[in-house]
Write an enzyme that holds these catalytic residues in place. Sequence first.
Site, PDB file in Angstrom:
ATOM      1  CD  GLU A 128     -18.693  31.853 -51.137  1.00 19.11           C
ATOM      2  OE1 GLU A 128     -18.292  32.985 -51.443  1.00 19.11           O
ATOM      3  OE2 GLU A 128     -19.462  31.639 -50.223  1.00 19.11           O
ATOM      4  CG  HIS A 153     -14.847  33.940 -51.650  1.00 18.61           C
ATOM      5  ND1 HIS A 153     -15.746  34.944 -51.878  1.00 18.61           N
ATOM      6  CD2 HIS A 153     -14.089  33.880 -52.762  1.00 18.61           C
ATOM      7  CE1 HIS A 153     -15.535  35.473 -53.068  1.00 18.61           C
ATOM      8  NE2 HIS A 153     -14.525  34.856 -53.623  1.00 18.61           N
ATOM      9  CG  ASP A 205     -14.768  33.333 -46.430  1.00 18.82           C
ATOM     10  OD1 ASP A 205     -14.154  32.262 -46.312  1.00 18.82           O
ATOM     11  OD2 ASP A 205     -15.435  33.632 -47.423  1.00 18.82           O
ATOM     12  CG  HIS A 206     -17.671  36.455 -42.011  1.00 17.73           C
ATOM     13  ND1 HIS A 206     -17.821  37.584 -42.778  1.00 17.73           N
ATOM     14  CD2 HIS A 206     -18.461  35.513 -42.561  1.00 17.73           C
ATOM     15  CE1 HIS A 206     -18.693  37.330 -43.749  1.00 17.73           C
ATOM     16  NE2 HIS A 206     -19.091  36.079 -43.633  1.00 17.73           N
ATOM     17  CG  HIS A 224     -24.883  37.192 -49.778  1.00 18.57           C
ATOM     18  ND1 HIS A 224     -25.098  38.436 -49.278  1.00 18.57           N
ATOM     19  CD2 HIS A 224     -23.572  37.144 -50.153  1.00 18.57           C
ATOM     20  CE1 HIS A 224     -23.975  39.130 -49.368  1.00 18.57           C
ATOM     21  NE2 HIS A 224     -23.031  38.372 -49.888  1.00 18.57           N
ATOM     22  NE  ARG A 271     -11.840  41.963 -49.771  1.00 17.12           N
ATOM     23  CZ  ARG A 271     -12.883  42.583 -50.321  1.00 17.12           C
ATOM     24  NH1 ARG A 271     -14.057  42.542 -49.729  1.00 17.12           N
ATOM     25  NH2 ARG A 271     -12.752  43.234 -51.440  1.00 17.12           N
ATOM     26  CG  HIS A 272     -11.887  36.861 -46.350  1.00 17.97           C
ATOM     27  ND1 HIS A 272     -11.835  35.857 -47.265  1.00 17.97           N
ATOM     28  CD2 HIS A 272     -12.974  37.621 -46.681  1.00 17.97           C
ATOM     29  CE1 HIS A 272     -12.836  35.971 -48.109  1.00 17.97           C
ATOM     30  NE2 HIS A 272     -13.550  37.036 -47.808  1.00 17.97           N
ATOM     31  CB  THR A 288     -20.332  37.740 -53.133  1.00 20.79           C
ATOM     32  OG1 THR A 288     -19.255  37.082 -52.507  1.00 20.79           O
ATOM     33  CG2 THR A 288     -20.431  37.352 -54.586  1.00 20.79           C
ATOM     34  NE  ARG A 342     -12.808  39.345 -52.060  1.00 21.37           N
ATOM     35  CZ  ARG A 342     -13.964  39.851 -52.543  1.00 21.37           C
ATOM     36  NH1 ARG A 342     -15.114  39.385 -52.128  1.00 21.37           N
ATOM     37  NH2 ARG A 342     -13.935  40.818 -53.422  1.00 21.37           N
ATOM     38  CD  GLU A 368     -24.671  29.851 -52.101  1.00 21.78           C
ATOM     39  OE1 GLU A 368     -23.684  29.127 -52.296  1.00 21.78           O
ATOM     40  OE2 GLU A 368     -24.704  30.747 -51.233  1.00 21.78           O
ATOM     41  CG  ASN A 397     -18.401  32.267 -45.776  1.00 22.14           C
ATOM     42  OD1 ASN A 397     -17.363  32.589 -45.217  1.00 22.14           O
ATOM     43  ND2 ASN A 397     -18.655  32.560 -47.025  1.00 22.14           N
TER      44      ASN A 397
HETATM   45  N1  PXP Z   1     -22.936  32.255 -50.235  1.00 23.74           N
HETATM   46  C1  PXP Z   1     -22.086  32.960 -51.039  1.00 23.74           C
HETATM   47  C2  PXP Z   1     -21.929  32.521 -52.446  1.00 23.74           C
HETATM   48  C3  PXP Z   1     -21.350  34.047 -50.531  1.00 23.74           C
HETATM   49  O1  PXP Z   1     -20.531  34.741 -51.329  1.00 23.74           O
HETATM   50  C4  PXP Z   1     -21.487  34.374 -49.168  1.00 23.74           C
HETATM   51  C5  PXP Z   1     -20.661  35.480 -48.585  1.00 23.74           C
HETATM   52  O2  PXP Z   1     -19.324  35.173 -48.640  1.00 23.74           O
HETATM   53  C6  PXP Z   1     -22.369  33.607 -48.372  1.00 23.74           C
HETATM   54  C7  PXP Z   1     -23.101  32.574 -48.945  1.00 23.74           C
HETATM   55  C8  PXP Z   1     -22.583  33.899 -46.920  1.00 23.74           C
HETATM   56  O3  PXP Z   1     -23.097  35.173 -46.778  1.00 23.74           O
HETATM   57  P1  PXP Z   1     -23.172  35.829 -45.318  1.00 23.74           P
HETATM   58  O4  PXP Z   1     -21.768  35.966 -44.834  1.00 23.74           O
HETATM   59  O5  PXP Z   1     -23.848  37.132 -45.588  1.00 23.74           O
HETATM   60  O6  PXP Z   1     -23.985  34.909 -44.465  1.00 23.74           O
END
Ligand code: PXP
Length: 236
Positions: free
Chosen positions: A69, A42, A8-9, A190, A48-49, A100, A44, A150, A6
């Site tokens: 996502e 994702h 997004d960060h 997650h 925000r990202h 989330t 959103r 998931e 992911n």
């Molecule tokens: N899976 C889903 C559905 C999520 O919403 C997220 C967070 O955006 C992740 C996985 C990844 O989570 P993390 O960033 O905590 O590893």
Amino acid sequence: MKLGINIDHVATLRQARRGEVPDPVYAAVLCELAGCDSIVSHLREDRRHIQDRDIYLLKKTVKTRLNMEMALSDEIVKIALDVRPYQVTLVPEKREELTTEGGLDVIKNFDRIKTNVKNFTKAGIKVSLFIEPDKKQIAASKDTGAEFIEIHTGRYADAKTEKDISCELDKISKATEYALSIGIRVNAGHGLDYKNTPAICKIKGIEELNIGYSIIGRAVFVGLERAVKEMLEIMK
Ligand code: PXP
């Protein structure tokens, strides 16, 4: 077990200045070169990202699989059907949350989810539902026609005592077993990091882990390639 990253960060850091760097699209390329199996992103409602520009570019540049996502808002559904990612993962979304929180309530939102699963499937997009490791939610997910669930591993990741950790692991393991027994495929994610991922990898039947925060956080210090490779190594 496969690894979806992911990114997004990376966009969160860029948006801190509303600037142009670091670019999550570059991050996706580096993650793929380091050996990941898919890219998760994702879009959103509050942007925000990840921005619309990112998701359209990711669709063009991702060489593995793009897992988008999203919440079931009319605006985002329209964009997803236009972008046509390999897969969408439907998640609940609240404005005030940091990330989330909690899984989708498939039972409560059954009709809406089922209609959307049908529309996405018709458009050739695979659908995954992000849910808690709960038998009733898994059964309802199967009834929507979704190909994947998931499993939300957040409670496991947050567990502090040996007893709670083992209890949450057991729930994920039983949920996986049940999902497979009724014919729905399983991913998980997650809150997974370099310490708590190995125990999840021992659960047979989970196809892919989606991980973001821990990998991108580590990448700040060791670089993205090394952070991804270290996670892949751990998963082996
Ligand atoms: N899976 C889903 C559905 C999520 O919403 C997220 C967070 O955006 C992740 C996985 C990844 O989570 P993390 O960033 O905590 O590893």
